[in-house]
Each structure stands twice: as structure tokens, then as C-alpha cells.
Design a protein around this motif. Structure first.
Motif, PDB file in Angstrom:
ATOM      1  N   GLU A 124       0.830  -1.192   0.000  1.00 12.35           N
ATOM      2  CA  GLU A 124       0.000   0.000   0.000  1.00 12.35           C
ATOM      3  C   GLU A 124       0.868   1.245   0.000  1.00 12.35           C
ATOM      4  O   GLU A 124       2.077   1.200   0.181  1.00 12.35           O
ATOM      5  CB  GLU A 124      -0.916   0.002   1.239  1.00 12.35           C
ATOM      6  CG  GLU A 124      -1.807  -1.228   1.333  1.00 12.35           C
ATOM      7  CD  GLU A 124      -2.860  -1.265   0.250  1.00 12.35           C
ATOM      8  OE1 GLU A 124      -3.191  -0.204  -0.283  1.00 12.35           O
ATOM      9  OE2 GLU A 124      -3.345  -2.358  -0.058  1.00 12.35           O
TER      10      GLU A 124
ATOM     11  N   THR B 150       2.267   5.083   1.193  1.00 12.69           N
ATOM     12  CA  THR B 150       3.000   5.441   2.402  1.00 12.69           C
ATOM     13  C   THR B 150       2.480   6.683   3.089  1.00 12.69           C
ATOM     14  O   THR B 150       3.003   7.089   4.116  1.00 12.69           O
ATOM     15  CB  THR B 150       4.477   5.676   2.051  1.00 12.69           C
ATOM     16  OG1 THR B 150       4.563   6.782   1.163  1.00 12.69           O
ATOM     17  CG2 THR B 150       5.088   4.455   1.419  1.00 12.69           C
ATOM     18  N   GLY B 151       1.457   7.342   2.534  1.00  9.27           N
ATOM     19  CA  GLY B 151       1.012   8.592   3.125  1.00  9.27           C
ATOM     20  C   GLY B 151       1.943   9.741   2.818  1.00  9.27           C
ATOM     21  O   GLY B 151       1.920  10.771   3.467  1.00  9.27           O
TER      22      GLY B 151
ATOM     23  N   ASP C 201      -7.049   3.341   6.372  1.00  9.32           N
ATOM     24  CA  ASP C 201      -6.998   4.597   5.621  1.00  9.32           C
ATOM     25  C   ASP C 201      -6.179   5.634   6.386  1.00  9.32           C
ATOM     26  O   ASP C 201      -5.392   6.385   5.793  1.00  9.32           O
ATOM     27  CB  ASP C 201      -8.411   5.134   5.379  1.00  9.32           C
ATOM     28  CG  ASP C 201      -9.208   4.288   4.404  1.00  9.32           C
ATOM     29  OD1 ASP C 201      -8.589   3.523   3.631  1.00  9.32           O
ATOM     30  OD2 ASP C 201     -10.448   4.387   4.411  1.00  9.32           O
TER      31      ASP C 201
ATOM     32  N   ARG D 261      -2.428   4.850   6.201  1.00 10.82           N
ATOM     33  CA  ARG D 261      -1.875   5.202   4.889  1.00 10.82           C
ATOM     34  C   ARG D 261      -1.593   6.697   4.792  1.00 10.82           C
ATOM     35  O   ARG D 261      -0.699   7.118   4.059  1.00 10.82           O
ATOM     36  CB  ARG D 261      -2.845   4.792   3.781  1.00 10.82           C
ATOM     37  CG  ARG D 261      -3.028   3.293   3.622  1.00 10.82           C
ATOM     38  CD  ARG D 261      -3.957   2.979   2.453  1.00 10.82           C
ATOM     39  NE  ARG D 261      -4.220   1.552   2.366  1.00 10.82           N
ATOM     40  CZ  ARG D 261      -5.354   0.962   2.736  1.00 10.82           C
ATOM     41  NH1 ARG D 261      -6.349   1.695   3.206  1.00 10.82           N
ATOM     42  NH2 ARG D 261      -5.505  -0.340   2.619  1.00 10.82           N
TER      43      ARG D 261
ATOM     44  N   GLU E 136       4.654   3.316   6.638  1.00  8.59           N
ATOM     45  CA  GLU E 136       4.573   2.573   5.380  1.00  8.59           C
ATOM     46  C   GLU E 136       3.788   1.298   5.661  1.00  8.59           C
ATOM     47  O   GLU E 136       4.120   0.548   6.582  1.00  8.59           O
ATOM     48  CB  GLU E 136       5.965   2.251   4.845  1.00  8.59           C
ATOM     49  CG  GLU E 136       5.938   1.652   3.443  1.00  8.59           C
ATOM     50  CD  GLU E 136       7.330   1.503   2.850  1.00  8.59           C
ATOM     51  OE1 GLU E 136       7.450   0.863   1.795  1.00  8.59           O
ATOM     52  OE2 GLU E 136       8.290   2.027   3.459  1.00  8.59           O
ATOM     53  N   LEU E 137       2.748   1.069   4.883  1.00 12.16           N
ATOM     54  CA  LEU E 137       1.790   0.010   5.191  1.00 12.16           C
ATOM     55  C   LEU E 137       1.776  -1.067   4.115  1.00 12.16           C
ATOM     56  O   LEU E 137       1.781  -0.770   2.921  1.00 12.16           O
ATOM     57  CB  LEU E 137       0.387   0.622   5.319  1.00 12.16           C
ATOM     58  CG  LEU E 137      -0.754  -0.310   5.703  1.00 12.16           C
ATOM     59  CD1 LEU E 137      -0.596  -0.800   7.130  1.00 12.16           C
ATOM     60  CD2 LEU E 137      -2.092   0.404   5.526  1.00 12.16           C
TER      61      LEU E 137
END
Length: 740
Positions: free
Chosen positions: A4, A6-7, A431, A434, A440-441
Motif C-alpha cells: 500500500e 506510504t502517506g 486509511d 496510509r 509505510e503500510l
């Protein structure tokens, strides 16, 4: 195993704290012509700038007038990009950009100066940007040109809107009704839809109640189109003269539609504006000048063709007139009744023509009290939609979408792995993870309770600094036995697993924390497992209080609600006891149930005792005179927030629960909770909501009365915000991830 985001922004810069956010704004609108869509572009940029967001507005068409652009020039952090003047789109000199050209230009602008959010208006445009794939997860789409009824919502439209919802970070909805429609038809939109109603400037001076002019002055500002009744409006001075009232109509605007269905409209409209006695046309004007002209009038016109009565949009001009203290003549529609009340005095009856509109104007002239009441209602509505309110609303949206970085993080991103067979109770937390800068997901999604890809799970275990396992089942057992030295392992345990063998199979020495959702189940877990007390912590379930906080629909006061009725321990039969007791006293009471039917759960329906329980319930509903027609089964789905608008009381009649999210969700909607005393209920919920028997529950609900129901709902909402809001729970989870 899927990886996913990493924001982080595309350059790796935290997408939240530490710098101002950067927004790109583009609407499929022409800012040379003043109408609601053009005003949207101006007010959106003003609101974003008010939050401190660095904002670039990209124009669709060459600028011939600065009416809407000039007020943006002095705003800090705002830049207006003029593609035609700046030669940014080769070969385009005077024509508006197409969606394809706009998407390509936005991509190039993002490559040189990445944006954190891309704010778009227009369905064709958003569809094109989504198809190009550059901005997935950063799109904030404002959509009004979508199907607004079940008949119009074709499978093709649903598929297109689903693609948009999946790619969007947020969907900006003008009204609550539009938000609920999207969530009902587009499950992917649930949790992403936020309100973004029109914004109007605060009036420059305090509004004063002045005597009407002679002649009485009507005003209309905006576009001229057949469905907006702008041609019939020009007849109003003459029709009012027949009623003994001298009046004149002032009009502002320069956008006259070419309508294929009315070939002569453009010519007829232009002639009427310039030659009709009693009509004074002021042409196109800056927004501030248009409002100044309106201020010097007595009554605004928002009367439209009945074909628009089903619209879920909100009229900007009603709000603008209201901010100036002007009453408005407009159609009686559900949207207008929600905005101004059912007793607003200047509605025009449905399917009304110019004569009925003239009668409404005459009422405003001859009944000063009606005119003053209408002006007060419009002014109150406008006060809820000022630019200041829009800035606050945008600030809240951005804060939730771009949470700050935890202070304890190191320079390297914290690697968080999440594993499990069913992650539905973690969706909004994921959410949030993220979006947090510095996290880091990755996800290890097990396809079944005991089935997974060992190589993928091993990869996650070797990679992650922290592994979160949802459910204390086979995944928890596996990860406890394959934990990488130096990493941390967090397991969340639910009621379902406690009586099973899995907790005893977990290598508890390799587990850092076990999360339970209530103190009661934390105690039960310790009693059942003898695990070290320091490893078991309580973090409650999250409730998206902002999404669930919506105005109640008419009639909600007398509607009970239950979410989930299977298995039998949910005790729908006791909910029916409450309903029968109430209906014996007042037939207005009803029960709404949002749940899958029990026969759709094979592991439930295969049990004879479960079938017998629900057979008895169904027979009772068919034979009890008090229950006939009083129970409504609504489809299972994620659109709980819209459904709760119709629910005034949320029931929890279960034999036992680990937390029971339904009462908390109802409370967030200002529904009054009513619980039976299942074990641990009083350690989660205030004792005032807990009743010893169904009969006592019915008495308590009946005795509230209208005022008591409203007050109790507000208190319930405040409690759930304080204890279970998504922001608070996400903060607790983030602390566990970062510092243990």
C-alpha cells in the motif's frame, strides 16, 4: 500480499505537517460567465487559501473578464494558471480545454510541482482524469452532474461512478441528500463522501430591515435558461400591475443559454431583457457588484421549472440573497423545505406558472409579516453557508485526510504490516495509517480463516517493524511463531475467538500487545488465558462520528432501529417486544432493520435451533396485529449513515456482545440508544441508556417526548465523540504502533 501507499507525496515529503498542503483546482466551467458553477471555482479557491493551502487554479477558457478572477489576485498562496495566455496547451488559442486536454495539462503541472490534492468539478472531466490514472488517491471530486434518481442510475452510470469513487480520496457533495444517494448506489463512496455546500460571502454591512421600495423591486442574478424560468420572470411586472402592485424586475448576468429544445430562447430572452417594460437589465457584473444591486432590491427570485424540483442541489442564489437579508420566492421542494422549513411563506406551488409566482410576490408585498419571516429564514440559511463556514469545513476535511506525523518517528518510515482473513473492522484505521506521514503500510490478506500464502506472510514478517494481526485466530498463531527478532507483534482479539483453541496456541512470549475492545473482555481474556496482564490493553472500536453526524429525517422520532439480527443471540424477538409495547400506545412507532437475513449466513442457517428461532419471529410478525406493517427490512450495506437519518432510537437487545458497535453508531447520528444489560454493557455505555427489560425500555423511550428525545440524542452524540471517535481511536492505535 499487496503493498500500500506510504502517506507521502510523490517527492516523499510528508503530506501534512511541516509545510502547507498544495492543491490544484480545475473545474469544467467557464469563469467568464457568472453562474453557480463558476462561483464554485472562486469560492473553493478562497476557502482553500483560507486554510493556508497553497492553491493553483487552472482556467478552462481564455479570460475575457476579471469578475471572478480579480478577487483571487491578492490571496496568499494563490496562483491563477491561464493555459491559453501562457501557451501551456499547444495549438489551443481561444477554445475551452477539452477533458482530455485538461487531464494532460494537470499531469504536466503535477510533474513539475506535485499537488497533495486535486480538486475537480465535472463528471466528464473527472472520468477522464481517473482513466488517465495519474492522480489516484489524490482526487477530490465535486459532482453534481450525476443521476439524481433511481430511474437515472443505470448500471453504466454506477460503474463509472464506482471507478471515480475508488480513485478518489474524497467525494465533495453539495447536499446531504446527494451524499446519501451516492452512498446508497455506490458502496465504494461510503466513507469518502463529505459535505461541501455552496459558500456565500458575509454581507459587507449589517443587514437592516427597510421598508420596500416603490415600485417594489424584484431581483434575479445568474444564468438565463428555460428551466430557470427566466423568460416568464420578465412577465412579472405586468402580472403584478394587474394585481394593483407596481413592481420592477432587476436582472444581472450575461450567460444566455442556447437550448436545442427551445430554438428561439436565446433571441427571445435577449429581447425580453432589453425591451420589456419594468425590466432593468444590468448585464454581467462582478459578484460583489451583483450583490450590491440585489441589496437595493426587496425580493429575490429563485422560482424554477418543476422539472428541477427533484434536484438534490442547493441554489447558490437563494443563499446569496439570504445573506443580504432578502426573502426569496421559490418552489416548494424537499431540498428547500430542509433548508427553510415546511412553513416558509413564499413557496410557489408545484407546477406553478407565472400567475402563481405573481401571487407569491403579491403575498410578500401585502403581508409584511410573511415577508419578514421569509427574510429571516433565508438569512439564517445563508449564515450556515458563509465563506468563513466553508474555510472551517475545508480545514476539518484536510486535517482528517492529512493527519500530522507522530513526533516519535525516526527518519526512516515505520514499516507496518497488517494481516488477517477479515479486515472489515479496520478499514478506516487502515486509511488513517496510509495517510500518516512516516508510516509505510503493507497488507497480508488471508483468503480464508486458516488459508494463506506462507511465502507472502514470511516476507511481511521479515519486512515489518510492527505486525498487527486482526482476530486471534490462525494468523495470530502463525505470526507469533514467525516473528522477526527486533520487530513487534500486536494481536486484536474479538469475542469470537475467546472460547476457541487458538489463544492457547499463540506463543504469547512473542506477542507485545493483545488489544481488546472493552474492559469486560480484557478481564475475560486474562481469566481465560492467564496471559501476563501487562500485555492486554483496551482500545475501543472506532466510530466515524463525522460521517454519521447528519440531520434526522422527518418522522425519525418514532422509528426504532436495529443493525444486524443474526445469529439468534442478537434477540430480535426482544426488539419486537419493545415495538409491540410502544405501538399498543401509539401506532406511529415502527422498527427498521438493517441486516442480512439469517439464511444468507450458511453457518447460522444450517443450525436447527437458529432456523426455529427465526421461523417463530417471522410467524409472529405475520400474525400480531400490532406488528403488521410496522417492521421494515432494509438491505445490508455500508450506507449506514444515510439509513440512520431515519432512525430515532437504536436498540441493542443481545444476550451478549464484546462491544456492539450499533449503539455507538446510532449515538453518533443523535439516535437515542436503548440497551438491555448484556454483560459488560455498562463498562462501555452510560448506564442511563441501559434498561432492565424490554417493557422498561419501551417506557423510557415513550416518556422522552419530543424535546427529551432531541436533548438525549445530543448528549448521546457528545458521549460517543468523546469516547469512540475515529480520530481518538486512530491516535491511540498510532501511539501503539510507534511507541508500543
Amino acid at each position: 500480499m499487496s503493498q500500500e501507499g506510504t502517506g507521502m507525496s510523490r517527492e516523499g515529503t510528508p503530506a501534512g505537517t511541516g509545510r502547507s498542503l498544495t492543491a490544484l483546482v480545475y473545474g469544467d466551467v467557464d469563469l467568464n460567465l457568472i453562474d453557480g458553477s463558476a462561483v464554485w471555482a472562486q469560492s473553493t479557491v478562497q476557502a482553500l487559501a483560507g486554510t493556508g493551502c497553497r492553491t493553483r487554479l487552472v482556467l478552462k477558457a481564455p479570460v475575457r473578464t476579471g469578475r471572478l478572477i480579480d478577487p483571487l489576485a491578492g490571496l496568499p498562496g494563490v496562483r491563477v494558471i491561464r493555459p491559453h495566455d501562457e501557451g501551456l496547451v499547444p495549438g489551443v488559442t481561444d477554445k475551452p480545454l477539452s477533458p482530455v486536454q485538461a487531464s494532460r495539462l494537470l499531469t504536466r503541472l503535477d510533474e513539475t510541482d506535485p499537488c497533495d490534492l486535486l480538486v475537480l468539478r465535472g463528471r466528464r472531466l473527472v472520468t477522464r482524469v481517473v482513466a488517465d490514472g495519474r492522480f489516484d488517491g489524490r482526487i477530490w471530486a465535486y459532482l453534481t452532474d450525476i443521476p439524481q434518481s433511481a430511474a437515472e442510475m443505470t448500471e453504466e452510470a454506477r460503474a463509472e461512478l464506482t471507478r471515480i469513487a475508488e480513485a478518489a480520496q474524497r467525494l465533495l457533495c453539495q447536499t446531504e441528500d446527494l451524499r446519501c444517494l451516492l452512498e446508497t448506489w455506490i458502496p465504494a463512496a461510503v466513507g469518502k463522501c463529505v459535505l461541501s455546500p455552496p459558500a456565500v460571502p458575509e454581507p459587507p454591512t449589517p443587514v437592516a430591515d427597510h421598508p420596500p421600495h416603490t415600485p417594489f423591486r424584484l431581483v434575479y442574478t445568474g444564468k438565463f435558461a428555460p428551466l430557470w424560468n427566466t423568460l416568464p420572470m420578465t412577465r412579472l411586472p405586468a402580472l403584478l400591475a394587474e394585481r394593483g402592485i407596481r413592481a420592477e424586475l432587476h436582472t444581472v448576468g450575461d450567460k444566455i443559454h442556447d437550448d436545442p429544445g427551445h430554438p428561439s430562447f436565446r433571441t427571445d430572452m435577449a429581447r425580453a431583457l432589453t425591451t420589456t417594460p419594468g425590466v432593468q437589465h444590468h448585464g454581467g457584473q462582478p459578484r460583489e457588484e451583483a450583490m450590491r444591486i440585489a441589496t437595493d432590491c426587496d425580493l429575490g427570485l429563485g422560482w424554477r421549472d418543476p422539472a428541477l424540483d427533484a434536484s438534490l442541489e442547493l441554489s447558490t442564489k437563494v443563499l446569496e440573497f439570504g445573506s443580504l437579508g432578502l426573502p426569496v420566492v421559490l418552489n416548494r421542494t424537499p431540498a428547500h423545505e430542509a433548508l427553510l422549513g415546511t412553513d416558509y411563506p413564499l413557496y410557489v406551488p408545484g407546477r406553478a406558472g407565472p400567475d402563481e409566482a405573481a401571487d407569491a410576490v403579491a403575498r410578500a408585498v401585502r403581508e409584511p409579516d410573511s415577508r419578514r419571516l421569509a427574510a429571516a429564514r433565508c438569512r439564517e440559511a445563508a449564515a450556515r453557508h458563509t465563506l468563513t463556514a466553508a474555510i472551517d469545513r475545508w480545514r476539518g476535511h484536510l486535517t482528517r485526510a492529512f493527519p500530522p506525523a507522530p513526533p516519535a518517528l525516526t527518519a526512516r518510515p515505520l514499516r507496518v504490516g497488517v494481516a488477517g482473513h477479515d479486515l472489515k473492522f479496520l478499514t478506516r484505521l487502515l486509511d488513517h495509517f496510509r495517510a500518516v506521514p512516516g508510516l509505510e503500510l503493507r497488507i497480508d490478506a488471508w483468503p480464508a480463516l486458516s488459508r494463506h500464502d506462507p511465502a507472502a506472510s514470511r516476507e511481511l514478517a521479515d519486512w515489518a517493524d510492527v505486525v498487527v494481526v486482526e482476530w486471534c485466530g490462525p494468523a495470530a498463531v502463525w505470526y507469533s511463531r514467525h516473528k522477526r527478532p527486533g520487530s513487534r507483534l500486536i494481536i486484536r482479539l474479538h469475542r469470537f475467538e475467546l472460547e476457541a483453541a487458538w489463544p492457547r496456541q499463540v506463543a504469547i512470549d512473542h506477542v507485545d500487545r493483545v488489544i481488546c475492545v472493552s474492559t469486560y473482555y480484557a478481564r475475560r481474556t486474562l481469566q481465560h488465558t492467564n496471559w501476563p496482564p501487562g500485555k492486554v490493553v483496551v482500545v475501543p472500536n472506532w466510530v466515524d462520528t463525522d460521517q454519521l453526524d447528519r440531520p434526522k429525517a422527518p418522522g425519525a422520532r418514532f422509528r426504532l432501529g436495529m443493525i444486524g439480527i443474526a445469529p439468534s443471540r442478537k434477540r430480535m424477538d426482544l426488539g419486537l417486544d419493545v415495538l409491540e409495547t410502544l405501538r399498543a400506545r401509539d401506532p406511529r412507532w415502527h422498527l427498521a432493520i438493517k441486516s442480512k437475513p439469517p439464511w444468507e449466513y450458511w453457518w447460522i442457517w444450517n443450525k436447527p435451533t437458529e432456523r426455529a428461532h427465526f421461523d417463530t419471529i417471522l410467524h409472529r410478525m405475520q400474525t400480531s396485529p400490532l406488528l403488521t406493517g410496522a417492521v421494515v427490512f432494509d438491505g445490508f450495506g455500508a450506507d449506514v449513515a444515510g439509513w440512520l437519518r431515519r432512525v430515532g432510537h437504536i436498540l441493542s437487545t443481545s444476550d451478549d456482545e464484546s462491544f456492539h458497535l450499533a449503539p455507538a453508531e446510532g449515538m453518533a447520528s443523535a439516535a437515542v440508544p436503548a440497551l438491555l444489560p448484556w454483560p459488560g454493557a455498562d463498562e462501555i455505555y452510560d448506564r442511563r441508556w441501559i434498561h432492565p427489560t424490554p417493557a422498561a425500555m419501551a417506557d423510557a423511550l415513550e416518556n422522552l417526548g419530543d424535546d427529551g428525545w432531541h436533548t438525549a440524542g445530543q448528549e448521546a452524540r457528545a458521549q460517543v465523540r468523546e469516547n469512540f471517535s475515529l480520530e481518538r481511536v486512530a491516535e491511540a492505535w498510532t501511539d501503539l504502533l510507534v511507541s508500543g
